[in-house]
Design an enzyme around this catalytic site. Structure first.
Site, PDB file in Angstrom:
ATOM      1  N   THR A 169       0.819  -1.204   0.000  1.00  0.00           N
ATOM      2  CA  THR A 169       0.000   0.000   0.000  1.00  0.00           C
ATOM      3  C   THR A 169       0.859   1.263   0.000  1.00  0.00           C
ATOM      4  O   THR A 169       2.012   1.231   0.443  1.00  0.00           O
ATOM      5  CB  THR A 169      -0.890  -0.006   1.265  1.00  0.00           C
ATOM      6  OG1 THR A 169      -1.452   1.270   1.459  1.00  0.00           O
ATOM      7  CG2 THR A 169      -0.084  -0.339   2.513  1.00  0.00           C
ATOM      8  N   ASP A 170       0.270   2.371  -0.450  1.00  0.00           N
ATOM      9  CA  ASP A 170       0.982   3.658  -0.369  1.00  0.00           C
ATOM     10  C   ASP A 170       1.057   4.168   1.073  1.00  0.00           C
ATOM     11  O   ASP A 170       1.798   5.101   1.360  1.00  0.00           O
ATOM     12  CB  ASP A 170       0.318   4.711  -1.276  1.00  0.00           C
ATOM     13  CG  ASP A 170      -1.135   5.022  -0.931  1.00  0.00           C
ATOM     14  OD1 ASP A 170      -1.715   4.339  -0.050  1.00  0.00           O
ATOM     15  OD2 ASP A 170      -1.692   5.962  -1.535  1.00  0.00           O
TER      16      ASP A 170
HETATM   17  N1  LIG Z   1      -8.002  -1.885  -0.273  1.00  0.00           N
HETATM   18  C1  LIG Z   1      -7.113  -1.009  -0.709  1.00  0.00           C
HETATM   19  O1  LIG Z   1      -7.479   0.122  -1.063  1.00  0.00           O
HETATM   20  C2  LIG Z   1      -5.646  -1.388  -0.819  1.00  0.00           C
HETATM   21  C3  LIG Z   1      -4.776  -0.487  -1.398  1.00  0.00           C
HETATM   22  C4  LIG Z   1      -3.445  -0.855  -1.565  1.00  0.00           C
HETATM   23  C5  LIG Z   1      -3.014  -2.104  -1.164  1.00  0.00           C
HETATM   24  N2  LIG Z   1      -3.870  -2.965  -0.576  1.00  0.00           N
HETATM   25  C6  LIG Z   1      -3.359  -4.294  -0.181  1.00  0.00           C
HETATM   26  O2  LIG Z   1      -3.964  -5.248  -1.061  1.00  0.00           O
HETATM   27  C7  LIG Z   1      -4.170  -6.479  -0.392  1.00  0.00           C
HETATM   28  C8  LIG Z   1      -5.624  -6.894  -0.498  1.00  0.00           C
HETATM   29  O3  LIG Z   1      -6.439  -5.863   0.075  1.00  0.00           O
HETATM   30  P1  LIG Z   1      -8.021  -6.016   0.124  1.00  0.00           P
HETATM   31  O4  LIG Z   1      -8.574  -4.663   0.291  1.00  0.00           O
HETATM   32  O5  LIG Z   1      -8.470  -6.875  -0.979  1.00  0.00           O
HETATM   33  O6  LIG Z   1      -8.194  -6.816   1.514  1.00  0.00           O
HETATM   34  P2  LIG Z   1      -9.422  -7.648   2.042  1.00  0.00           P
HETATM   35  O7  LIG Z   1      -9.435  -7.421   3.519  1.00  0.00           O
HETATM   36  O8  LIG Z   1     -10.651  -7.370   1.248  1.00  0.00           O
HETATM   37  O9  LIG Z   1      -9.035  -9.168   1.737  1.00  0.00           O
HETATM   38  C9  LIG Z   1      -8.004  -9.826   2.402  1.00  0.00           C
HETATM   39  C10 LIG Z   1      -8.112 -11.318   2.124  1.00  0.00           C
HETATM   40  O10 LIG Z   1      -7.009 -11.964   2.774  1.00  0.00           O
HETATM   41  C11 LIG Z   1      -7.498 -13.098   3.479  1.00  0.00           C
HETATM   42  N3  LIG Z   1      -6.656 -13.322   4.665  1.00  0.00           N
HETATM   43  C12 LIG Z   1      -6.536 -12.512   5.749  1.00  0.00           C
HETATM   44  N4  LIG Z   1      -5.709 -13.072   6.648  1.00  0.00           N
HETATM   45  C13 LIG Z   1      -5.289 -14.248   6.107  1.00  0.00           C
HETATM   46  C14 LIG Z   1      -4.419 -15.258   6.548  1.00  0.00           C
HETATM   47  N5  LIG Z   1      -3.827 -15.217   7.756  1.00  0.00           N
HETATM   48  N6  LIG Z   1      -4.176 -16.319   5.732  1.00  0.00           N
HETATM   49  C15 LIG Z   1      -4.775 -16.396   4.510  1.00  0.00           C
HETATM   50  N7  LIG Z   1      -5.641 -15.463   4.056  1.00  0.00           N
HETATM   51  C16 LIG Z   1      -5.890 -14.407   4.851  1.00  0.00           C
HETATM   52  C17 LIG Z   1      -8.922 -12.740   3.865  1.00  0.00           C
HETATM   53  O11 LIG Z   1      -9.695 -13.894   4.148  1.00  0.00           O
HETATM   54  C18 LIG Z   1      -9.399 -11.952   2.655  1.00  0.00           C
HETATM   55  O12 LIG Z   1      -9.957 -12.805   1.678  1.00  0.00           O
HETATM   56  C19 LIG Z   1      -3.705  -6.277   1.056  1.00  0.00           C
HETATM   57  O13 LIG Z   1      -2.398  -6.789   1.157  1.00  0.00           O
HETATM   58  C20 LIG Z   1      -3.706  -4.762   1.223  1.00  0.00           C
HETATM   59  O14 LIG Z   1      -2.734  -4.373   2.158  1.00  0.00           O
HETATM   60  C21 LIG Z   1      -5.188  -2.643  -0.384  1.00  0.00           C
END
Ligand SMILES: NC(=O)c1ccc[n+]([C@@H]2O[C@H](COP(=O)([O-])OP(=O)(O)OC[C@H]3O[C@@H](n4cnc5c(N)ncnc54)[C@H](O)[C@@H]3O)[C@@H](O)[C@H]2O)c1
Length: 347
Positions: free
Chosen positions: A130-131
């Site tokens: 993430t940023d």
């Molecule tokens: N949402 C945003 O705007 C954003 C922006 C930049 C980066 N990110 C990064 O992108 C990635 C996905 O984000 P998202 O918004 O889809 O998150 P989310 O919370 O919607 O999904 C996370 C997923 O990871 C799974 N998970 C969590 N803990 C786990 C574990 N211990 N073992 C296996 N699976 C596990 C969950 O069941 C879920 O399906 C993350 O790494 C986040 O840091 C998100």
């Protein structure tokens, strides 16, 4: 390409899974199915012979070794994480265990597998970050790939730690890694605890629409399907050891974003009387709320030719229409723990 995607049942992971399958890749979706996951997100590809699901936790190292041995992936796209800043304020330990220790387990399992396979140059470990690792900007400036890390919440600190581990595994062990740092995503299948779905759902339910502080925090918004497209490009064409910032160059204050969403709703599903804008309510700010994030995406644009396909207005309209057409999806998630509650106040 045979890709092991972690967190493929979450918001961004499922967009990656759907797009990867549509583009002919084979996908192994490894997910622990936490409160943030929804198998409906991948229902469209669940019967595809190139799709496999493994119910596993990245905190379970032995299980990860088994998955690598069984599926022999060409690449890993590591998205599994605890992702909600407010939840990280109230309970940081899950963030440390999954985002830091879980990433360490993924790196070690990938390294063991990669060594056993004769250290192929073509293997990729793509860490999705993430940023927020860069901290908070003032009115001027943009985050570049050389901006110093300065995380300020338990969530962003855990993601920054994971980024450092991934880089160290490349420098120390030669693991072929790429890292991406992306700005705020929005779009279909966004879990109903994050700003955009909360706004749409509360508006439709006639509830107050909470805005933290004065609503003047600035975020750089990107449509989730454009993020998924960028991620598939980086895992295939990104340079080993390099990181890429991904952003839509769409800076909006939270208040501007909410007003845009509500204006779209007023046009496509008008209320019988008044405007959804009347439901806006200002609430106490999040502790340590970062003021501004803004991404300079020139590296991914110039080196890999990536550009977002939609403007923020187009993407938000598609998102609003998706929530209107998929009420069953979000209604089913409203009774999950913490959804609809004010979180992140226990600082
Ligand atoms: N949402 C945003 O705007 C954003 C922006 C930049 C980066 N990110 C990064 O992108 C990635 C996905 O984000 P998202 O918004 O889809 O998150 P989310 O919370 O919607 O999904 C996370 C997923 O990871 C799974 N998970 C969590 N803990 C786990 C574990 N211990 N073992 C296996 N699976 C596990 C969950 O069941 C879920 O399906 C993350 O790494 C986040 O840091 C998100």
């Amino acid at each position: 390409m045979k890709i092991l995607v972690t967190g493929g049942s979450g918001f961004i992971g499922s967009a990656v899974v759907r797009l990867a399958i549509a583009r002919g890749h084979e996908v192994i979706n490894l997910d622990a199915l936490t409160y943030a996951a929804c198998q409906e997100n991948v229902a469209a590809v669940a019967d595809n012979p190139r799709y496999h699901f493994v119910h596993a936790d990245i905190r379970d190292r032995a299980k990860l070794d088994e998955v690598f041995r069984e599926y022999a992936p060409d690449a890993v796209m590591h998205l599994a994480a605890e992702s909600h800043v407010d939840r990280s304020i109230d309970g940081p330990s899950d963030f440390i265990e999954t985002n830091i220790t879980g990433t360490f387990n993924m790196l070690e399992a990938a390294r063991g597998y990669w060594i056993d396979a004769g250290k192929p140059e073509s293997f990729r470990f793509h860490h999705i970050s993430t940023d927020e690792v860069y901290g908070s900007l003032g009115e001027e400036g943009l985050f570049t790939e050389t901006t110093a890390y300065d995380p300020r919440s338990p969530y962003s600190a855990s993601k920054a730690s994971a980024d450092h581990l991934v880089r160290a595994w490349h420098e120390t062990y030669g693991l072929p890694v790429v890292i991406t740092n992306c700005s705020n995503n929005y779009g279909p299948y966004h879990f109903p605890e994050k700003l955009v779905p909360v706004v749409i759902i509360n508006a439709l339910s006639g509830k107050p629409i909470p805005i933290y502080g004065k609503g003047d925090n600035v975020r750089d918004w990107l449509f989730v399907e454009d993020h998924a497209d960028a991620l598939l490009l980086v895992v295939q064409e990104g340079k080993i050891g390099r990181s890429y910032n991904i952003g839509g160059e769409n800076e909006r204050t939270n208040l501007e974003l909410v007003r845009t969403l509500l204006t779209i709703l007023d046009a496509v599903r008008p209320k019988s009387d008044g405007s959804y804008l009347d439901q806006i309510e200002f609430v106490a700010d999040r502790p340590g709320h970062d003021q501004r994030y803004a991404i300079d995406p020139s590296r991914i644009r110039d080196e890999l030719g990536w550009r977002p396909s939609v403007t923020v207005e187009e993407g938000l309209e598609r998102t609003v229409r998706w929530y209107l057409d998929n009420e069953d999806w979000w209604q089913a998630l409203l009774d999950r723990k913490g959804v609809g509650e004010r979180l992140g106040t226990k600082a």
